[in-house]
Design a protein around this motif. Structure first.
Motif, PDB file in Angstrom:
ATOM      1  N   LEU A 121       1.017  -1.412   0.164  1.00  0.00           N
ATOM      2  CA  LEU A 121       0.174   0.122   0.052  1.00  0.00           C
ATOM      3  C   LEU A 121       0.795   1.497   0.077  1.00  0.00           C
ATOM      4  CD1 LEU A 121      -2.872  -1.052   2.315  1.00  0.00           C
ATOM      5  CD2 LEU A 121      -3.020  -0.341   0.294  1.00  0.00           C
ATOM      6  N   ASN A 161      -8.271  -0.241   4.090  1.00  0.00           N
ATOM      7  CA  ASN A 161      -9.128   0.838   2.931  1.00  0.00           C
ATOM      8  C   ASN A 161      -9.932   1.582   3.412  1.00  0.00           C
ATOM      9  OD1 ASN A 161      -9.117   1.026   0.157  1.00  0.00           O
ATOM     10  ND2 ASN A 161     -11.121  -0.681  -0.125  1.00  0.00           N
ATOM     11  N   ASP A 162     -11.152   1.448   4.456  1.00  0.00           N
ATOM     12  CA  ASP A 162     -11.646   1.948   4.679  1.00  0.00           C
ATOM     13  C   ASP A 162     -11.264   3.422   5.853  1.00  0.00           C
ATOM     14  OD1 ASP A 162     -14.016  -0.334   4.534  1.00  0.00           O
ATOM     15  OD2 ASP A 162     -14.721  -0.526   6.174  1.00  0.00           O
ATOM     16  N   LEU A 166      -9.617   4.881   0.483  1.00  0.00           N
ATOM     17  CA  LEU A 166      -8.757   4.928  -0.561  1.00  0.00           C
ATOM     18  C   LEU A 166      -9.867   4.087  -1.717  1.00  0.00           C
ATOM     19  CD1 LEU A 166      -5.729   2.383   0.883  1.00  0.00           C
ATOM     20  CD2 LEU A 166      -6.103   4.843   0.670  1.00  0.00           C
ATOM     21  N   LEU A 168     -10.202   1.363  -2.804  1.00  0.00           N
ATOM     22  CA  LEU A 168     -10.017   0.114  -3.823  1.00  0.00           C
ATOM     23  C   LEU A 168     -10.640  -1.023  -4.015  1.00  0.00           C
ATOM     24  CD1 LEU A 168      -6.410  -0.059  -2.581  1.00  0.00           C
ATOM     25  CD2 LEU A 168      -7.127   1.053  -4.654  1.00  0.00           C
ATOM     26  N   LEU A 173      -8.027  -5.713  -4.216  1.00  0.00           N
ATOM     27  CA  LEU A 173      -7.799  -5.402  -3.254  1.00  0.00           C
ATOM     28  C   LEU A 173      -7.300  -7.302  -3.119  1.00  0.00           C
ATOM     29  CD1 LEU A 173     -10.718  -4.286  -0.575  1.00  0.00           C
ATOM     30  CD2 LEU A 173      -8.292  -3.009  -0.865  1.00  0.00           C
TER      31      LEU A 173
END
Length: 415
Positions: A121, A161-162, A166, A168, A173
């Motif tokens: 990431l 991500n949350d 982001l 994604l 992912l």
């Protein structure tokens, strides 16, 4: 004998307990709790890294992470502090690392899995991963071939991500967690395990094209048909980072080059169980057998999907057993304990059985009538006792939903 499986704690209760323990450990509550399930691969083994077809399902055993992003005012604001209940003494195992200093080999053990996710990431353009705190708990057996490591990776990447907003997608992912495994952990795994953990759905199996990542949830209504999937964890530990798995993948890649195809996926999936003569001319016998497994396994996946679409769950059993024979004879990734688990389950009345996962240990699965669970379990235990082997863990699994946030909000300000 009636089979009774110990009840599992529901996700909400697990999340509440994890939140309390996180608060005790770090002195403040987490920003949220996320879960990511392990998986059972119903059929389609060693086809994923050959761009082929797989049919896994997410299971009702999962890794769970409580996570808090550090603020700029925090001490060691750019480091990650992780704790896990994986410690064998019942305590907490702890790992810390500075995000900017991450490199392959810089973190080992269980900490390498979340660290690998952070590494990939942080390497993406425009993404700044701040320091954070994690408390990890998991009910996915380690080393059982049920993707305990991928569950940890997926739980971590979904949380970040949350929290970082982001946006994604699931395929994004999945590819990033594959990179974490391949480039950071050093395990040459395919794309299946993380895809199942991300995209699984209760009551269904994930039919996945590993080249395009196109997917479909195929009905797997076990209870409605009076069936169960029994997992037999042989307790023979395995690791995708060891040489056997890598050697099989390298063999497939060499075969594809020799045969002039991008990957073994490009060979027909409709061949019968005899390797076509041109393969024997171009390849050595061992490599030709590897190719034959991939080719026929892709065919078995497609046939299984068709049977499930038409509600023929009983007919799936034969295909599972054929898969095990191919993995044992052609791909040569089984072991005595896995073969014993499969044979004893079949002899006791299972509709079908096979090893699941990368092989060289781990678990076998059996598709069984629920009313026969007790007798099949007893038969497997008796067989292992007769051979003076370690007592396997035997339990049922159900198709479950993929990774998700259990508590907390994704709309956080970090500063």
């Amino acid at each position: 004998m009636t089979y009774r499986q110990p009840a599992q704690i529901d996700d909400r209760t697990r999340a509440e307990r994890l939140t309390r323990r996180f608060t005790e450990l770090y002195g403040h509550p987490p920003h949220g709790v996320w879960r990511a399930p392990g998986r059972v691969n119903l059929i389609g083994e060693h086809t994923d890294y050959n761009d082929g077809f797989v049919l896994p399902f997410a299971i009702d055993r999962a890794a769970m992470v409580a996570v808090r992003l550090k603020q700029s005012s925090d001490s060691a604001a750019h480091s990650a502090d992780l704790a896990s209940s994986y410690a064998p003494d019942g305590g907490l195992a702890k790992v810390s690392f500075t995000i900017a200093e991450l490199a392959p080999g810089s973190v080992d053990g269980w900490g390498a899995y979340p660290a690998g996710v952070v590494h990939v990431l942080a390497g993406l353009d425009g993404i700044d991963v701040p320091g954070f705190e994690v408390l990890l708990d998991s009910t996915v057996p380690v080393g059982a071939g049920l993707s305990s490591s991928h569950a940890v990776e997926v739980a971590t990447i979904v949380a970040l991500n949350d929290l970082l907003g982001l946006g994604l997608s699931h395929p994004d992912l999945a590819r990033l967690t594959q990179r974490a495994e391949n480039e950071f952990v050093g395990a040459p795994t395919g794309i299946m395990d993380q895809s199942a953990s991300l995209m699984g759905r209760a009551g269904g199996a994930l039919f996945l094209d590993c080249r395009t990542l196109e997917s479909e949830i195929v009905p797997l209504p076990l209870a409605e048909h009076g069936l169960s999937v029994l997992v037999i964890d042989t307790k023979v530990a395995h690791s995708h980072a060891d040489g056997g798995y890598a050697a099989r993948r390298a063999s497939c890649e060499r075969a594809a080059t020799t045969l002039g195809v991008t990957s073994l996926r490009d060979l027909s999936a409709t061949a019968d169980d005899a390797a076509p003569a041109p393969f024997l001319d171009a390849l050595d016998v061992e490599t030709a057998r590897r190719v034959r497994h991939v080719q026929t396994e892709n065919r078995r996946v497609l046939e299984t999907v068709e049977r499930l679409r038409h509600g023929d769950l009983n007919g799936v059993g034969k295909l599972l057993t054929e898969s095990h024979v191919s993995l044992r004879e052609d791909y040569q990734v089984s072991c005595f304990e896995l073969d014993l688990a499969v044979a004893s389950a079949l002899n006791a009345g299972a509709l079908g059985a096979r090893m699941t996962g990368g092989g060289f240990g781990g678990s076998a699965i059996a598709l069984v009538h629920a009313v026969q669970l007790g007798q099949i379990r007893d038969a497997v235990l008796s067989a292992f006792t007769a051979h003076e082997l370690q007592t396997p863990d035997i339990f049922t699994v159900l198709p479950a939903d993929g990774a998700e946030r259990i508590t907390g909000s994704s709309e956080l300000s970090v500063g």
